[in-house]
Design a protein around this motif. Structure first.
Motif, mmCIF file in Angstrom:
data_model
loop_
_atom_site.group_PDB
_atom_site.id
_atom_site.type_symbol
_atom_site.label_atom_id
_atom_site.label_comp_id
_atom_site.label_asym_id
_atom_site.label_seq_id
_atom_site.Cartn_x
_atom_site.Cartn_y
_atom_site.Cartn_z
ATOM 1 N N ARG A 79 42.027 53.268 34.700
ATOM 2 C CA ARG A 79 42.625 52.604 33.502
ATOM 3 C C ARG A 79 43.884 53.734 32.763
ATOM 4 N NH1 ARG A 79 39.830 51.187 27.619
ATOM 5 N NH2 ARG A 79 41.554 50.345 26.517
ATOM 6 N N ILE A 136 41.571 46.564 43.847
ATOM 7 C CA ILE A 136 41.356 45.767 42.648
ATOM 8 C C ILE A 136 41.704 44.349 42.770
ATOM 9 C CG2 ILE A 136 41.427 45.668 40.007
ATOM 10 C CD1 ILE A 136 42.323 48.829 40.062
ATOM 11 N N ILE A 164 46.995 49.601 34.973
ATOM 12 C CA ILE A 164 45.621 49.277 35.337
ATOM 13 C C ILE A 164 44.850 49.177 34.060
ATOM 14 C CG2 ILE A 164 43.409 49.693 36.528
ATOM 15 C CD1 ILE A 164 44.926 50.758 38.745
ATOM 16 N N SER A 195 40.720 41.635 40.402
ATOM 17 C CA SER A 195 40.649 40.765 39.369
ATOM 18 C C SER A 195 41.895 41.072 38.520
ATOM 19 C CB SER A 195 39.537 41.313 38.550
ATOM 20 O OG SER A 195 39.459 40.648 37.495
ATOM 21 N N GLN A 253 41.425 48.539 33.219
ATOM 22 C CA GLN A 253 40.033 48.739 33.143
ATOM 23 C C GLN A 253 39.622 49.520 34.255
ATOM 24 O OE1 GLN A 253 38.070 44.794 33.558
ATOM 25 N NE2 GLN A 253 39.085 43.864 31.494
ATOM 26 N N GLY A 254 38.473 50.110 34.177
ATOM 27 C CA GLY A 254 37.853 50.798 35.289
ATOM 28 C C GLY A 254 38.219 52.341 35.155
ATOM 29 N N ASP A 297 42.165 40.401 35.393
ATOM 30 C CA ASP A 297 41.778 40.918 33.981
ATOM 31 C C ASP A 297 41.877 42.500 34.225
ATOM 32 O OD1 ASP A 297 41.287 38.630 32.957
ATOM 33 O OD2 ASP A 297 39.171 38.541 33.722
ATOM 34 N N SER A 298 41.828 42.947 35.252
ATOM 35 C CA SER A 298 42.001 44.616 35.661
ATOM 36 C C SER A 298 43.377 45.080 35.491
ATOM 37 C CB SER A 298 41.515 45.095 36.749
ATOM 38 O OG SER A 298 40.104 44.669 36.719
#
Length: 418
Positions: free
Chosen positions: A121, A54, A115, A56, A117-118, A58-59
């Protein structure tokens, strides 16, 4: 928690490659990175070295500061002398390591996180933050790049149980490099040993120690220490099988998912701190490939020990990791079983290397005369002195005679003695 890790300066053979590109996002989800004037700064992220990382910001969400630790740089190897009349040969410099240590300029910060997002999460993580070049110099960037590369390479083989798992990372506009690891625990083997030592001090200061309770505590402690060493060696064996040296192995570089001796059945020790990992694939050990990098000290000592060919250098590097594992074993065999202040990692290393020049039998005789070291001696005496036998093998002055990681794991001290 203020951790201190002792590391030699080393790096893999490849030159540092470009890992980052600009991104116009605004910091973290949940917490933003701001400059000294309070304005949001754009962040940059790491290119994914392998699919699945990962990259980003933002994640991720960042939680509280867990702690920090510094790296100690070994600046020279001065020969092991216990007196002015002591003589040593050039071979000793390659085989034995008396270290002049100075505090390095790279300060690592650790943060809790998750985490955000995704599909993963909510997964808890730990951020390892390297300072930018302004604070940590070029070395900080090289260390971060090497750690990212080492984890990515090893995780492309499999996901070993005894190695901390890298899930991603990114770099801020200020140059700080944030590596995100799956949370394998907040306590290191050094934290555990210190806590165990403090418990020993408290129990003895009370003056009365129930013999049965003491016996049970000692059994639990022995079992826990064996499991830490076993887990560390499994992680090291995996690295060596995949042509990577650790080169930073010590009590602070082992993370424990539980520090409770009563929960030894659930204990999973994991290796971390691969910033100094060295690639020992043949292409990285060919003539010229081992010069000009931060692993130069390692290969200089290899040459001094008579390791010139690719296979000899590889064998020396592996044996060097085993030597560090031997010092780790000694630390775990003594510190948790002694009161606070009786023994620490540096004094133990000086005792082994400088005073007794790795004559482990002489070390045992010395320890027998000090009642404060009684439980450590009893521990290593198990199985007709199997612990001392293993320690002597791992710390053999001749690197050619040290066992492989698999040999340590199959030793009788780790298989049924406790």
């Amino acid at each position: 928690m203020n951790l201190v890790a002792v590391h030699r300066v080393s790096l893999e053979c490849v030159s540092r490659f470009s890992l980052i590109h600009r991104e116009s996002g605004e910091g973290f989800s949940g917490r933003r990175i701001v400059n000294s004037r309070g304005r949001n700064r754009p962040i940059r992220r790491l290119h994914a070295v392998t699919a699945g990382l990962i990259t980003s910001a933002d994640s991720f969400e960042v939680g509280r500061l867990i702690g920090s630790y510094g790296f100690m740089n070994v600046t020279s190897y001065t020969g092991l002398q216990s007196g002015s009349d002591f003589e040593y040969t050039s071979d000793d410099i390659g085989r034995l390591k008396s270290q002049d240590i100075g505090e390095g300029g790279v300060k690592i910060r650790l943060y809790e996180g998750r985490i955000s997002q995704g599909p993963f999460r909510g997964t808890p993580i730990v951020f390892k933050v390297y300072p930018g070049q302004r604070a940590g110099g070029v070395e900080a960037d090289m260390m971060a790049a090497n750690e990212l590369n080492a984890h990515s390479f090893l995780q492309s083989k499999s996901l070993p149980a005894n190695l901390l798992i890298l899930v991603g990372g990114f770099e801020t506009q200020l140059g700080e490099q944030w590596l995100a690891f799956r949370d394998g625990g907040k306590d290191s083997a050094a934290d555990y040993a210190q806590t165990a030592s403090e418990k020993t001090s408290r129990a003895r200061s009370q003056g009365v120690w129930n013999p049965y309770e003491k016996e049970q505590m000692v059994k639990r402690r022995r079992n826990f220490v064996i499991k830490i060493l076993e887990g560390a060696m499994k992680g090291l064996a995996f690295m060596h099988d995949n042509d990577r040296l650790h080169q930073s192995l010590g009590p602070s570089s082992i993370v424990l998912n539980t520090p409770a001796e009563q929960e030894a059945i659930y204990l999973i020790p994991r290796l971390r701190d691969l910033a100094f990992s060295v690639d020992i694939r043949p292409s990285c050990l060919e003539e010229g490939a081992t010069s000009g990098s931060l692993s130069e000290q390692l290969w200089r000592r290899a040459t001094a020990a008579g390791a010139f060919t690719v296979f000899e250098k590889r064998a020396f590097g592996i044996a060097d990791d085993i030597y560090e594992a031997g010092l780790l074993f000694a630390y775990l065999a003594f510190v948790p079983f002694c009161e606070v202040g009786v023994m620490d990692s540096l004094s133990l290393q000086r005792l082994l290397e400088n005073t007794f020049r790795l004559d482990i039998e002489a070390v045992r005789e010395y320890c027998l005369a000090d009642e404060r070291l009684e439980e450590a001696v009893k521990f290593l005496d198990l199985g007709d002195r199997a612990g001392w036998e293993l320690l002597q093998a791992m710390l053999n002055a001749d690197y050619r005679k040290r066992p492989m990681a698999e040999g340590v794991l199959s030793h009788r001290f780790l298989n049924g003695v406790v």
